[in-house]
Write an enzyme that holds these catalytic residues in place. Structure first.
Site, PDB file in Angstrom:
ATOM      1  CB  ALA A 177      -0.888   0.026   1.252  1.00 15.95           C
ATOM      2  NE  ARG A 199      -2.850   9.402  14.528  1.00 17.97           N
ATOM      3  CZ  ARG A 199      -3.702  10.418  14.551  1.00 17.97           C
ATOM      4  NH1 ARG A 199      -4.428  10.660  15.638  1.00 17.97           N
ATOM      5  NH2 ARG A 199      -3.841  11.205  13.496  1.00 17.97           N
ATOM      6  CG  ASP A 218      -6.422   2.862  13.795  1.00 18.39           C
ATOM      7  OD1 ASP A 218      -5.876   3.372  12.794  1.00 18.39           O
ATOM      8  OD2 ASP A 218      -6.021   3.064  14.956  1.00 18.39           O
ATOM      9  CB  ALA A 238     -10.893   8.037   1.260  1.00 12.18           C
ATOM     10  CE1 TYR A 266      -2.841   4.179   4.240  1.00 10.98           C
ATOM     11  CE2 TYR A 266      -3.691   5.048   6.313  1.00 10.98           C
ATOM     12  CZ  TYR A 266      -3.111   4.018   5.587  1.00 10.98           C
ATOM     13  OH  TYR A 266      -2.819   2.833   6.215  1.00 10.98           O
ATOM     14  CE1 TYR A 319       3.833  17.450  10.625  1.00 10.58           C
ATOM     15  CE2 TYR A 319       2.100  15.808  10.408  1.00 10.58           C
ATOM     16  CZ  TYR A 319       3.311  16.334  10.003  1.00 10.58           C
ATOM     17  OH  TYR A 319       3.991  15.734   8.974  1.00 10.58           O
TER      18      TYR A 319
HETATM   19  P1  NAD Z   1       5.136   0.773   4.117  1.00  9.14           P
HETATM   20  O1  NAD Z   1       4.846   2.036   3.374  1.00  9.14           O
HETATM   21  O2  NAD Z   1       6.283   0.720   5.044  1.00  9.14           O
HETATM   22  O3  NAD Z   1       5.328  -0.422   3.079  1.00  9.14           O
HETATM   23  C1  NAD Z   1       4.507  -0.599   1.966  1.00  9.14           C
HETATM   24  C2  NAD Z   1       5.178  -1.615   1.051  1.00  9.14           C
HETATM   25  O4  NAD Z   1       4.318  -1.804  -0.096  1.00  9.14           O
HETATM   26  C3  NAD Z   1       6.535  -1.153   0.505  1.00  9.14           C
HETATM   27  O5  NAD Z   1       7.470  -2.200   0.579  1.00  9.14           O
HETATM   28  C4  NAD Z   1       6.245  -0.776  -0.935  1.00  9.14           C
HETATM   29  O6  NAD Z   1       7.360  -0.961  -1.807  1.00  9.14           O
HETATM   30  C5  NAD Z   1       5.118  -1.734  -1.289  1.00  9.14           C
HETATM   31  N1  NAD Z   1       4.266  -1.219  -2.373  1.00  9.14           N
HETATM   32  C6  NAD Z   1       3.728   0.025  -2.467  1.00  9.14           C
HETATM   33  N2  NAD Z   1       3.040   0.138  -3.630  1.00  9.14           N
HETATM   34  C7  NAD Z   1       3.127  -1.072  -4.242  1.00  9.14           C
HETATM   35  C8  NAD Z   1       2.603  -1.585  -5.461  1.00  9.14           C
HETATM   36  N3  NAD Z   1       1.863  -0.814  -6.284  1.00  9.14           N
HETATM   37  N4  NAD Z   1       2.856  -2.870  -5.789  1.00  9.14           N
HETATM   38  C9  NAD Z   1       3.604  -3.660  -4.965  1.00  9.14           C
HETATM   39  N5  NAD Z   1       4.145  -3.218  -3.812  1.00  9.14           N
HETATM   40  C10 NAD Z   1       3.902  -1.937  -3.456  1.00  9.14           C
HETATM   41  O7  NAD Z   1       3.774   0.411   4.843  1.00  9.14           O
HETATM   42  P2  NAD Z   1       3.515  -0.214   6.288  1.00  9.14           P
HETATM   43  O8  NAD Z   1       3.498   0.871   7.280  1.00  9.14           O
HETATM   44  O9  NAD Z   1       4.399  -1.371   6.481  1.00  9.14           O
HETATM   45  O10 NAD Z   1       2.012  -0.719   6.103  1.00  9.14           O
HETATM   46  C11 NAD Z   1       1.736  -1.989   5.548  1.00  9.14           C
HETATM   47  C12 NAD Z   1       0.238  -2.188   5.498  1.00  9.14           C
HETATM   48  O11 NAD Z   1      -0.303  -2.117   6.808  1.00  9.14           O
HETATM   49  C13 NAD Z   1      -0.500  -1.140   4.668  1.00  9.14           C
HETATM   50  O12 NAD Z   1      -1.542  -1.778   3.976  1.00  9.14           O
HETATM   51  C14 NAD Z   1      -1.050  -0.179   5.720  1.00  9.14           C
HETATM   52  O13 NAD Z   1      -2.233   0.438   5.257  1.00  9.14           O
HETATM   53  C15 NAD Z   1      -1.321  -1.119   6.873  1.00  9.14           C
HETATM   54  N6  NAD Z   1      -1.244  -0.526   8.220  1.00  9.14           N
HETATM   55  C16 NAD Z   1      -0.145   0.182   8.605  1.00  9.14           C
HETATM   56  C17 NAD Z   1      -0.060   0.669   9.912  1.00  9.14           C
HETATM   57  C18 NAD Z   1       1.151   1.444  10.395  1.00  9.14           C
HETATM   58  O14 NAD Z   1       1.135   1.938  11.521  1.00  9.14           O
HETATM   59  N7  NAD Z   1       2.223   1.553   9.638  1.00  9.14           N
HETATM   60  C19 NAD Z   1      -1.101   0.427  10.816  1.00  9.14           C
HETATM   61  C20 NAD Z   1      -2.225  -0.285  10.363  1.00  9.14           C
HETATM   62  C21 NAD Z   1      -2.268  -0.772   9.076  1.00  9.14           C
HETATM   63  O1  DAU Z   2      -3.494   4.312  12.634  1.00  4.44           O
HETATM   64  C1  DAU Z   2      -2.824   3.518  11.706  1.00  4.44           C
HETATM   65  C2  DAU Z   2      -2.062   4.390  10.737  1.00  4.44           C
HETATM   66  O2  DAU Z   2      -0.972   4.938  11.445  1.00  4.44           O
HETATM   67  C3  DAU Z   2      -1.589   3.643   9.506  1.00  4.44           C
HETATM   68  O3  DAU Z   2      -2.689   3.182   8.776  1.00  4.44           O
HETATM   69  C4  DAU Z   2      -0.718   4.548   8.624  1.00  4.44           C
HETATM   70  O4  DAU Z   2      -0.217   3.819   7.525  1.00  4.44           O
HETATM   71  C5  DAU Z   2       0.424   5.058   9.462  1.00  4.44           C
HETATM   72  O5  DAU Z   2       1.235   5.945   8.701  1.00  4.44           O
HETATM   73  C6  DAU Z   2      -0.085   5.759  10.712  1.00  4.44           C
HETATM   74  O6  DAU Z   2      -0.764   7.007  10.368  1.00  4.44           O
HETATM   75  P1  DAU Z   2      -0.568   8.339  11.238  1.00  4.44           P
HETATM   76  O7  DAU Z   2      -0.905   9.488  10.390  1.00  4.44           O
HETATM   77  O8  DAU Z   2      -1.240   8.208  12.552  1.00  4.44           O
HETATM   78  O9  DAU Z   2       1.038   8.236  11.491  1.00  4.44           O
HETATM   79  P2  DAU Z   2       2.200   9.344  11.434  1.00  4.44           P
HETATM   80  O10 DAU Z   2       3.426   8.688  11.970  1.00  4.44           O
HETATM   81  O11 DAU Z   2       2.289   9.996  10.101  1.00  4.44           O
HETATM   82  O12 DAU Z   2       1.701  10.424  12.473  1.00  4.44           O
HETATM   83  C7  DAU Z   2       1.420  10.064  13.820  1.00  4.44           C
HETATM   84  C8  DAU Z   2       0.909  11.320  14.517  1.00  4.44           C
HETATM   85  O13 DAU Z   2       1.993  12.266  14.626  1.00  4.44           O
HETATM   86  C9  DAU Z   2      -0.177  12.044  13.752  1.00  4.44           C
HETATM   87  O14 DAU Z   2      -1.093  12.593  14.685  1.00  4.44           O
HETATM   88  C10 DAU Z   2       0.550  13.157  13.020  1.00  4.44           C
HETATM   89  C11 DAU Z   2       1.699  13.495  13.956  1.00  4.44           C
HETATM   90  N1  DAU Z   2       2.957  13.935  13.306  1.00  4.44           N
HETATM   91  C12 DAU Z   2       3.460  13.188  12.303  1.00  4.44           C
HETATM   92  C13 DAU Z   2       4.631  13.533  11.689  1.00  4.44           C
HETATM   93  C14 DAU Z   2       5.196  12.725  10.551  1.00  4.44           C
HETATM   94  C15 DAU Z   2       3.616  15.063  13.786  1.00  4.44           C
HETATM   95  O15 DAU Z   2       3.160  15.733  14.727  1.00  4.44           O
HETATM   96  N2  DAU Z   2       4.793  15.404  13.179  1.00  4.44           N
HETATM   97  C16 DAU Z   2       5.321  14.713  12.140  1.00  4.44           C
HETATM   98  O16 DAU Z   2       6.395  15.104  11.618  1.00  4.44           O
END
Ligand code: NAD
Ligand code: DAU
Length: 352
Positions: free
Chosen positions: A85, A222, A133, A160, A158, A215
């Protein structure tokens, strides 16, 4: 007989932990890691298991439907664990279409490939869609939590795109009987997290003595879960979850952003031998994220009661492990932030 399992997005943050877990725990499986190696995909994340006999890497894009059909024709996959993703909310605000392409079109392509390949033979197959979530929107009342039954209310491009993909997955269960399962997880943290996200960005900037951009007023909340606990939940749900069902995964570990940043500053001062209070001087309040969701908090009771999963790591321990990982893997951090890791793999896969 060896079962072939396709994991998408396995070179990313969470995907790499899921791939490692499946490769090590299940020698009877052959794990195919399909990843396009976008900026977020990094095969360095899997160095330790890349030579395992039950692991193969496939470079490919889930937006390419013909490629997926061919891959499914070539391999009789027993199951799919779909993590690929576009995952960063800020990027979705500047380029929403990229999120539609991968998260929506890519997921539908994958569903179609599985549906065609498994037609007439859905028994013992599984299509696991990993979601977030954020599809539930934002919470205001401190006593409220996201349940599996909470109405979808995505508020960023995202979320959506993830909500849309979830709907397609459920539609394929209802319409074609595809054996699907979905999980919606809260914020992950841990090793291999790309340093555009809050926790690794703050660690990286503290090491570099750079400003720590918080921000708005830093009051958004979170719910944090250690990435290996998420990988273990995915393992449990993949093997024991019920078809057509959804499971929420969360840490029961809510933090206001500013409190988390202050905690990281404190841990980093200790680790780097800096005087207490040094790093927090780097905190800089910046313009808020557009449409910034106030609070996410998961109720993971169902997963605990039905499948026995609970987070295993306390936050203090998880955060310390994470900080230690970044401090001992500064080359990984340097390569990722300089873009060098991509040049290396681009050259390696050129012409394949
Ligand atoms: P990430 O951005 O670290 O990794 C995404 C991976 O998908 C990368 O390796 C990228 O190369 C690959 N990718 C992207 N577009 C692609 C495509 N078109 N074809 C094939 N591969 C592709 O993401 P993450 O944080 O590890 O999240 C993984 C999954 O878990 C996502 O579906 C995300 O929505 C979900 N998720 C993430 C979190 C979080 O906190 N990071 C929480 C809940 C759910
Ligand atoms: O809740 C699950 C989601 O958590 C996943 O689905 C997403 O893939 C993952 O990126 C994450 O989304 P968030 O937007 O919550 O994560 P992020 O680390 O970007 O931001 C966490 C919080 O910190 C959010 O409230 C925005 C804030 N933030 C983020 C960044 C990058 C800051 O205040 N400063 C920053 O520089």
């Amino acid at each position: 007989m060896t079962k072939k399992i396709l994991i998408t997005g396995g070179a990313g943050f969470i995907g790499s932990h899921v791939v490692r877990r499946f490769v090590i725990q299940y020698p009877q499986y052959h794990i195919y890691n399909l990843d396009a190696l976008t900026y977020a995909g990094n095969l360095e994340n899997l160095r330790d298991i890349e030579e395992a006999p039950n692991y193969s890497f496939v470079k490919g894009d889930i937006v390419d439907a013909d490629f997926l059909d061919q891959l499914f024709a070539e391999h009789d996959f027993q199951g799919v664990v779909h993590l690929a993703a576009e995952s960063h909310v800020d990027r979705s605000i500047t380029d929403p279409l990229a999120f539609v392409m991968t998260n929506v079109i890519g997921t539908v392509n994958l569903l179609n490939a599985a549906r065609k390949a498994w037609k007439g033979n859905m028994k013992d197959r599984r299509f696991y869609h990993v979601s977030t979530d954020e599809v539930y929107g934002e919470l205001h009342d401190p006593g409220e939590f996201f349940l599996e039954s909470t109405k979808y209310d995505p508020r960023s491009p995202y979320s959506a795109s993830k909500a849309s993909s979830d709907h397609f997955v459920r539609a394929y269960y209802n319409t074609y009987g595809l054996p699907v399962v979905i999980s919606n997880c809260s914020n992950n943290y841990g090793p291999n997290h790309f340093p555009e996200k809050l926790v690794p960005l703050m660690i990286h900037n503290i090491i570099q003595n750079k400003p720590l951009p918080v921000y708005g007023k830093g009051e958004n909340i979170r719910d944090w879960l250690y990435v290996e606990d998420h990988a273990r939940a995915i393992d449990v749900i993949y093997h024991r979850g019920a078809n057509g069902e959804t499971y929420n995964i969360g840490g029961h570990n809510e933090w206001k952003n500013i409190d988390l940043v202050l905690l990281l500053c404190q841990i980093m001062d200790q680790k780097l031998g800096r005087a207490e209070g040094t790093s927090q001087q780097l905190i800089t309040y910046v313009t808020d994220r557009a449409g910034h969701d106030l609070r996410y908090a998961i109720d993971a009771t169902r997963l605990k009661e039905e499948l026995g999963w609970e987070p295993s790591l306390q936050f203090a321990e998880g955060l310390e492990k994470t900080v230690d990982w970044y401090l001992t893997n500064q080359t990984w951090l340097d390569n990722v932030t300089s873009g060098n890791y991509q040049k290396y793999y681009d050259a390696m896969y050129e012409g394949r």
